[in-house]
Write an enzyme that holds these catalytic residues in place. Structure first.
Site, PDB file in Angstrom:
ATOM      1  N   HIS A 213      -9.423  -3.931  -0.022  1.00  0.00           N
ATOM      2  CA  HIS A 213      -9.361  -3.791  -1.476  1.00  0.00           C
ATOM      3  C   HIS A 213      -8.464  -4.853  -2.086  1.00  0.00           C
ATOM      4  O   HIS A 213      -7.755  -5.589  -1.393  1.00  0.00           O
ATOM      5  CB  HIS A 213      -8.874  -2.389  -1.848  1.00  0.00           C
ATOM      6  CG  HIS A 213      -7.474  -2.073  -1.371  1.00  0.00           C
ATOM      7  ND1 HIS A 213      -6.351  -2.491  -2.027  1.00  0.00           N
ATOM      8  CD2 HIS A 213      -7.034  -1.375  -0.288  1.00  0.00           C
ATOM      9  CE1 HIS A 213      -5.269  -2.065  -1.402  1.00  0.00           C
ATOM     10  NE2 HIS A 213      -5.662  -1.387  -0.320  1.00  0.00           N
TER      11      HIS A 213
ATOM     12  N   CYS B 234      -4.367   0.343   4.736  1.00  0.00           N
ATOM     13  CA  CYS B 234      -5.525  -0.422   4.285  1.00  0.00           C
ATOM     14  C   CYS B 234      -5.204  -1.919   4.281  1.00  0.00           C
ATOM     15  O   CYS B 234      -4.067  -2.337   4.450  1.00  0.00           O
ATOM     16  CB  CYS B 234      -5.957   0.028   2.893  1.00  0.00           C
ATOM     17  SG  CYS B 234      -6.661   1.700   2.860  1.00  0.00           S
TER      18      CYS B 234
END
Length: 224
Positions: A176, A192
């Site tokens: 992301h 992440c």
């Protein structure tokens, strides 16, 4: 490390495929060692639903800026390979080449997914919800967002998210964007992989759903 013009012009061949336009007047403020090619690549984007500011390139090590590199791998073109130890994500290209993106990765080895997955979902300006583990570890920080946070300039997932699934199940691991570009190349996230917003927008439009992603193991030395 002194930022030189030679270092920063390496990404120039990517400008055509990335759809960048001419250098904007405000780019001069980024400093004397920033090449026009990289300045344009990381300029502000004003065609999104929310503002994407220009990246202050003086706060990002130039080795983590997007560039095409030689890359030997057994993976097929179109595969994404994430190397948390080196803080890079590679989009494999034909003929031993790859697009290399700098990334930020998880602080602790136990937080990080590893192995193979596929991108089962893509989202622009995604909604963010902290995982139960994140809320349990840091209730004061994440508890207020237990119900989720809508996409926007202040959302920690940034402008795009690629959702990794394995065996049909969400791994809760994403590639992301970020609203903290100075964290690229560091160990900061809760597991992440974060990219500069300009880079995740670029990667997002290059890869379809069902793209294979390979995340290499994280060594304890790399997270120290």
């Amino acid at each position: 490390m002194r930022i030189t013009r030679r270092t920063l012009v390496l990404g120039a061949p990517l400008l055509g495929v990335a759809g960048c336009t001419t250098v904007r007047p405000d780019i001069a403020a980024l400093g004397p060692y920033i090449s026009p090619q990289y300045a344009a690549m990381y300029a502000a984007i004003d065609t999104e639903p929310f503002p994407v500011p220009a990246v202050d390139l003086s706060r990002v090590d130039p080795v983590f800026l997007r560039q095409e590199v030689a890359y030997a791998t057994q993976e097929h073109p179109g595969t994404i390979v994430v190397d948390p130890n080196q803080r890079y994500a590679y989009l494999v290209l034909p003929r031993g080449r790859a697009l290399r993106y700098g990334v930020g990765v998880g602080r602790e080895e136990g937080f990080n997914f590893q192995g193979e997955a596929i991108i089962a979902r893509k989202a622009e300006w995604p909604r963010w919800t902290p995982t139960p583990n994140m809320i349990r570890r840091e209730p004061e920080r994440y508890g207020p967002y237990a119900g989720g946070l809508e996409g926007g300039a202040d959302n920690p997932l940034g402008a795009r998210a690629l959702y990794l699934y394995r065996d049909g199940r969400d791994t809760l691991y994403r590639l992301h964007g970020t609203n903290e570009p100075w964290t690229i190349g560091t160990t900061v996230s809760s597991g992440c992989v974060r990219l500069l917003n300009q880079d995740i927008i670029d990667l997002y439009r290059r890869v379809p759903v069902n793209t294979k992603v390979v995340v290499r193991p994280t060594s304890s030395a790399a997270t120290s």
